[in-house]
Design a protein around this motif. Structure first.
Motif, PDB file in Angstrom:
ATOM      1  N   LEU A 254     -45.595 -26.526 -10.594  1.00 13.45           N
ATOM      2  CA  LEU A 254     -45.321 -25.008 -10.308  1.00 13.45           C
ATOM      3  C   LEU A 254     -46.749 -24.409  -9.863  1.00 13.45           C
ATOM      4  O   LEU A 254     -47.690 -25.158 -10.301  1.00 13.45           O
TER       5      LEU A 254
ATOM      6  N   GLU B 226     -46.311 -19.150 -11.034  1.00 14.67           N
ATOM      7  CA  GLU B 226     -45.069 -19.469 -11.552  1.00 14.67           C
ATOM      8  C   GLU B 226     -45.066 -19.943 -13.088  1.00 14.67           C
ATOM      9  O   GLU B 226     -44.246 -19.432 -14.064  1.00 14.67           O
TER      10      GLU B 226
ATOM     11  N   ASN C  94     -43.080 -17.631 -15.873  1.00 13.83           N
ATOM     12  CA  ASN C  94     -42.180 -18.705 -16.810  1.00 13.83           C
ATOM     13  C   ASN C  94     -42.392 -17.804 -18.209  1.00 13.83           C
ATOM     14  O   ASN C  94     -41.411 -17.721 -18.983  1.00 13.83           O
TER      15      ASN C  94
ATOM     16  N   LEU D 229     -36.275 -21.733 -13.500  1.00 16.23           N
ATOM     17  CA  LEU D 229     -37.712 -21.338 -12.829  1.00 16.23           C
ATOM     18  C   LEU D 229     -38.302 -22.764 -12.836  1.00 16.23           C
ATOM     19  O   LEU D 229     -38.789 -23.075 -11.909  1.00 16.23           O
TER      20      LEU D 229
ATOM     21  N   SER E  66     -37.249 -25.691 -12.678  1.00 12.12           N
ATOM     22  CA  SER E  66     -36.683 -26.823 -11.810  1.00 12.12           C
ATOM     23  C   SER E  66     -37.148 -26.646 -10.590  1.00 12.12           C
ATOM     24  O   SER E  66     -36.909 -27.445  -9.773  1.00 12.12           O
ATOM     25  N   ARG E  67     -37.760 -25.469  -9.997  1.00 11.73           N
ATOM     26  CA  ARG E  67     -38.129 -25.335  -8.687  1.00 11.73           C
ATOM     27  C   ARG E  67     -38.961 -26.596  -8.262  1.00 11.73           C
ATOM     28  O   ARG E  67     -39.689 -27.285  -8.882  1.00 11.73           O
ATOM     29  N   ARG E  68     -38.589 -27.156  -7.074  1.00 11.18           N
ATOM     30  CA  ARG E  68     -39.135 -28.106  -6.617  1.00 11.18           C
ATOM     31  C   ARG E  68     -39.263 -29.452  -7.081  1.00 11.18           C
ATOM     32  O   ARG E  68     -39.980 -30.364  -7.108  1.00 11.18           O
ATOM     33  N   THR E  69     -38.213 -29.748  -8.074  1.00 10.86           N
ATOM     34  CA  THR E  69     -37.708 -31.077  -8.731  1.00 10.86           C
ATOM     35  C   THR E  69     -36.605 -31.598  -7.880  1.00 10.86           C
ATOM     36  O   THR E  69     -35.722 -31.104  -7.327  1.00 10.86           O
TER      37      THR E  69
ATOM     38  N   LEU F 111     -32.925 -30.498  -8.687  1.00 15.83           N
ATOM     39  CA  LEU F 111     -32.394 -29.136  -8.301  1.00 15.83           C
ATOM     40  C   LEU F 111     -32.233 -29.405  -6.354  1.00 15.83           C
ATOM     41  O   LEU F 111     -31.295 -29.069  -6.064  1.00 15.83           O
TER      42      LEU F 111
END
Lengths: 307, 254
Positions: free
Chosen positions: A97, A101, A105, B13, B15-18, B21
């Motif tokens: 991230l 971000e 979080n 949030l 998990s973005r770019r994982t 997902l």
């Protein structure tokens, strides 16, 4: 939670063992005053991080008492943590991230407005780099982002484990200034470190831990005042001079690039100077200085080891 | 409860770019696309068979889905959700939040659970769409003449319940082992063992055989939601959730 407390952090006979017979903390009684910058120093493995984990309720099978904000950490864990910002060991950041971000979080979890994330990033000089992925950050930037996260909730207590790790000299100075500003604003800071020269400049109070035992605790100024001034001598050939002094029954020791003559008075110093001059030794400097924190630290821990 | 939702949103949030997902989004579309291509380009063959095309499409998909795709996806999700925290030793950080510890662990588990559910429902939805599109483009296959998609949907739910045992074991392995090779390697070996031994009389006790056994039930049109293998899977899931939570508490104490 109680509002009247003399010490914001107070432990009483705190003991902890990871394994039976391997005492990581032994009868540690910390007393941290509100508004203090408390430096918790010790060598690697001395028990600093273990104590911090207890203070943050990551370890709860300890013996003794732990009170923070006047309340028992076992009974008021959530309430205490809600008023505490922390950085334990390395910063726990999500590298896939961006810095922003990561802050979002944290703000989501702590129910804080985004403006707080922005403010903390500006405070730590990371605002311009906020849209970079953390994987592209330098170690120093990650450390600062970890501190920004700890600060985001405007905590009353900040617990930082080795906060200047990986920071360059400029970054270290900025963090020192930041901590001073926070303390001036009423925040209590508890920081652990093994970089003694840095702690010396930053803290108001100090605790020295060694092999799980708290050997010293008190104001930094008190520790310095307690240490007597000692005379240091610099000559053309310190080793030869040391031999000569010993032949004349004068106690001296090598201390880095100088000779330490101990707590001698001016008369005694003059007598030594005359003696050396008479023997043809070139005396470049004869001065008095208080011991550094590093010297005091080793003196205290070596004495404990000898017992 | 509020904190649980916040923690769950935080998981989304993070998990973005994982991989987990991304796979939940594109893999169902890819499988449905392949199913579409198969029926579109071989429409005459399927038309000649005269059988229920919804069932034929489901049978085509379920073969690989039960043996490999769904268990593998459960492994990837379990690995990915844990790896996010392992990567920077963030478990400790999570447990210093002013949250009940169980809420933190539960939210992570629930997020992974929802991801697998989303994967299953998305594939189910895509297949429904494919059938309806084929009904228009290739009416000779006869998708418009049958109304049996309900059974396919029912089996998607059964597969989901059946894979929860595998997911829970993998979640625990991925929590315990920080690397990719060990949990996924062990999972793959167990999945192969589960597929090979699915016909064994006691295979219902082995969670890695559960999805294969459910695909067998599809062939036999056994509709019950709770056959023994699914009950075992659910039981394993509940027990391993608790074991994982206790392990998490122990690990942060190091």
């Amino acid at each position: 939670m109680a509002h009247n407390y003399q010490y914001l952090i107070e432990t009483e006979a705190l003991s902890f063992a990871y394994h039976p017979g391997q005492q990581a903390l032994a009868q540690v009684s910390l007393q941290v005053k509100p508004g203090a910058i408390y430096g918790f120093i010790g060598q690697n493995g001395a028990g600093k991080t273990t104590a911090i984990k207890v203070l943050l309720s990551l370890l709860d099978n300890y013996e003794g008492k732990v009170h923070i904000f006047g309340a028992d950490i076992r009974k008021k864990r959530k309430e205490i943590l809600a008023r505490t910002g922390s950085l334990v060991e390395e910063p726990a950041l999500y590298h896939h991230l961006t810095g922003w971000e990561n802050m979002l979080n944290r703000s989501l979890l702590l129910r804080l407005p985004k403006s707080r994330a922005e403010e903390a990033l500006r405070q730590l000089g990371l605002f311009d780099a906020r849209h970079k992925k953390v994987s592209a950050y330098s170690q120093g930037m990650r450390q600062r982002l970890g501190i920004a996260q700890a600060l985001m909730s405007s905590p009353e207590l900040l617990i930082l484990d080795e906060p200047t790790n990986s920071l360059d000299p400029n970054g270290i100075r900025e963090i020192r200034q930041l901590l001073a500003n926070l303390a001036a604003g009423g925040v209590t800071v508890f920081l652990s470190s093994h970089v003694l020269s840095e702690v010396e400049k930053a803290v108001t109070d100090i605790g020295i831990i060694h092999q799980g035992r708290l050997l010293f605790q008190g104001p930094m100024a008190g520790l310095r005042e307690g240490a007597r001034e000692e005379a240091y001598l610099d000559t053309g050939d310190n080793l030869q001079c040391l031999e000569l002094l010993r032949q004349h029954g004068i106690t001296a020791n090598m201390a880095g690039q100088k000779l330490n003559l101990g707590s001698i008075g001016r008369e005694e110093a003059a007598r030594i100077n005359t003696l050396l001059a008479g023997q043809g030794v070139k005396v470049y400097a004869l001065e008095w200085a208080r011991k550094s924190l590093e010297q005091l630290f080793f003196e205290i821990t070596n004495t404990a080891d000898a017992l | 409860m509020n904190k649980f939702w916040l923690a769950l949103r935080s998981e989304f949030l993070k998990s973005r770019r994982t991989l987990a997902l991304a796979t939940a989004a594109w893999l169902p579309a890819l499988i449905a696309g392949l199913a579409f291509a198969l029926f579109y380009f071989r429409s005459e063959d399927f038309a000649k068979m005269g059988a229920d095309p919804w069932q034929m499409m489901a049978a085509n998909v379920f073969g690989l889905y039960a043996v490999l795709i769904l268990p593998m996806y459960a492994m990837v999700v379990a690995f990915s959700t844990n790896q996010v925290e392992h990567a920077s030793n963030a478990w400790k950080n999570l447990f210093t939040l002013p949250y009940p510890r169980l809420t933190i662990y539960l939210s992570k588990w629930a997020f992974a659970f929802l991801l697998i559910l989303a994967f299953s429902l998305l594939l189910c939805g895509w297949l429904y769409l494919v059938g309806n599109v084929l009904a228009v483009l290739k009416p000779e296959i006869g998708f418009q003449d049958f109304n049996s998609f309900g059974m396919t949907a029912r089996f998607f739910i059964k597969f989901f319940l059946a894979v929860l045992g595998v997911f829970s074991i993998q979640f625990l392995l991925s929590f315990y082992w920080r690397d990719f090779i060990r949990p996924v390697g062990a999972g793959l070996a167990l999945t192969i063992a589960g597929a090979i031994g699915a016909g064994w009389e006691y295979a219902w006790l082995f969670p890695y055989s559960a999805t294969v056994r459910v695909s067998e039930q599809f062939r036999k049109e056994q509709l019950s939601f709770f056959p023994p293998e699914i009950l075992v899977s659910l039981l394993a899931s509940g027990v391993l959730f608790l074991v994982g939570y206790l392990l998490a508490l122990r690990r942060i104490r190091r």
